[in-house]
Design a protein around this motif. Structure first.
Motif: not given
Length: 289
Positions: A46-51, A78-81
């Motif tokens: 959930x927090x990865x998607x929110x970020x 999604x893009x990932x940091x």
């Protein structure tokens, strides 16, 4: 240091190391089947998607690949940091007391290749978190988290083994000392207490006979022969038994040696006319009292 003190210290060390070993063993993740872990893993997703600016798509059901591996999957790309992912995972795992160590692999949904990975250790100085500041493009990703099982090896048991050996050695020394003390006590008792043989008193420890105020010295072999005869008064002991007990330990058996010492003993026992060493023909000797 007294042996009893050494024994107590060894026991204390053994108990302490055993406790530390068990305490370390308790650090191994044991609650991976806890339903709350799945909630934490979903929260990571959930927090990865929110970020990534996504507040509407779903985190798919968490898959348990084996006893130590879990897969977080997503409904859309999604893009990932990497920096953000590492921070999110470490915070959630720390809160759930899984800081003992884990490996995070980011997989491409299409190729199943690992496109990013990092590893967290119990010792934070060993953490491997590479490629920070290198964002991953928008794509379909799965996040696999593995909690390695801690393998108990011989090295883990070494403190217990060393302390157990120290404890065993302490017991050995204590028993050895007690036996030595007991032997000394017996020797002292034999030295101070005589055996009454008629009108004579036989002190085996001192190798003497006493007749009133008169002291009669005995040689080592005379002393041994008389001790054996005195242990079974008025009983016939065979020549073979006497020779074996007196001379065999020296590895030498001399045929007429026994007769020589019997003859010498008879002369020394003359102080009591009622005390005699009798030759039982064809059998052996006996001390008549």
């Amino acid at each position: 240091m007294k042996l009893k003190s050494l024994l107590i210290i060894s026991l204390a060390i053994f108990t302490f190391l055993s406790w530390k070993f068990i305490d370390k063993a308790d650090d191994i993740p044991k609650d991976l089947s806890n339903p709350h872990l799945e909630v934490s893993l979903r929260n990571i997703g959930h927090q990865v998607l929110l970020s990534a600016g996504d507040s509407s798509t779903r985190v798919l059901p968490i898959k348990k690949l084996d006893d130590h591996t879990f897969l977080i999957q997503f409904e859309k790309q999604f893009a990932l940091e990497p920096d953000t992912l590492a921070g999110i995972v470490q915070i959630n795992m720390s809160e759930e007391h899984f800081a003992q160590g884990y490996i995070v692999n980011v997989l491409s949904c299409f190729t199943k290749e690992v496109v990013y990975a990092f590893e967290i250790f119990e010792d934070k100085e060993q953490n491997l978190v590479p490629c920070l500041g290198r964002p991953l493009p928008k794509e379909c990703y799965d996040i696999k988290i593995t909690f390695p099982s801690k393998k108990i090896t011989l090295v883990n048991y070494m403190p217990l083994m060393v302390s157990f050996m120290a404890l065993a050695f302490s017991f050995f020394l204590l028993i050895k000392k007690e036996k030595k003390t007991e032997a000394v006590a017996i020797s002292n008792e034999e030295t101070s207490i005589g055996v009454i043989l008629g009108q004579l008193e036989f002190f085996h420890g001192k190798q003497i006979l006493k007749s009133g105020n008169e002291t009669i010295s005995l040689t080592a072999k005379e002393n041994q022969v008389l001790k054996i005869l005195a242990s079974s008064p008025n009983e016939t002991l065979s020549r073979e038994q006497l020779q074996k007990e007196v001379w065999e330990d020296e590895g030498v058996l001399v045929g007429r040696s026994l007769d020589v010492f019997i003859s010498k003993l008879r002369k020394k026992l003359e102080a009591d006319p009622n005390l005699k060493i009798v030759n039982v023909h064809g059998k052996g000797y006996k001390l008549e009292i």
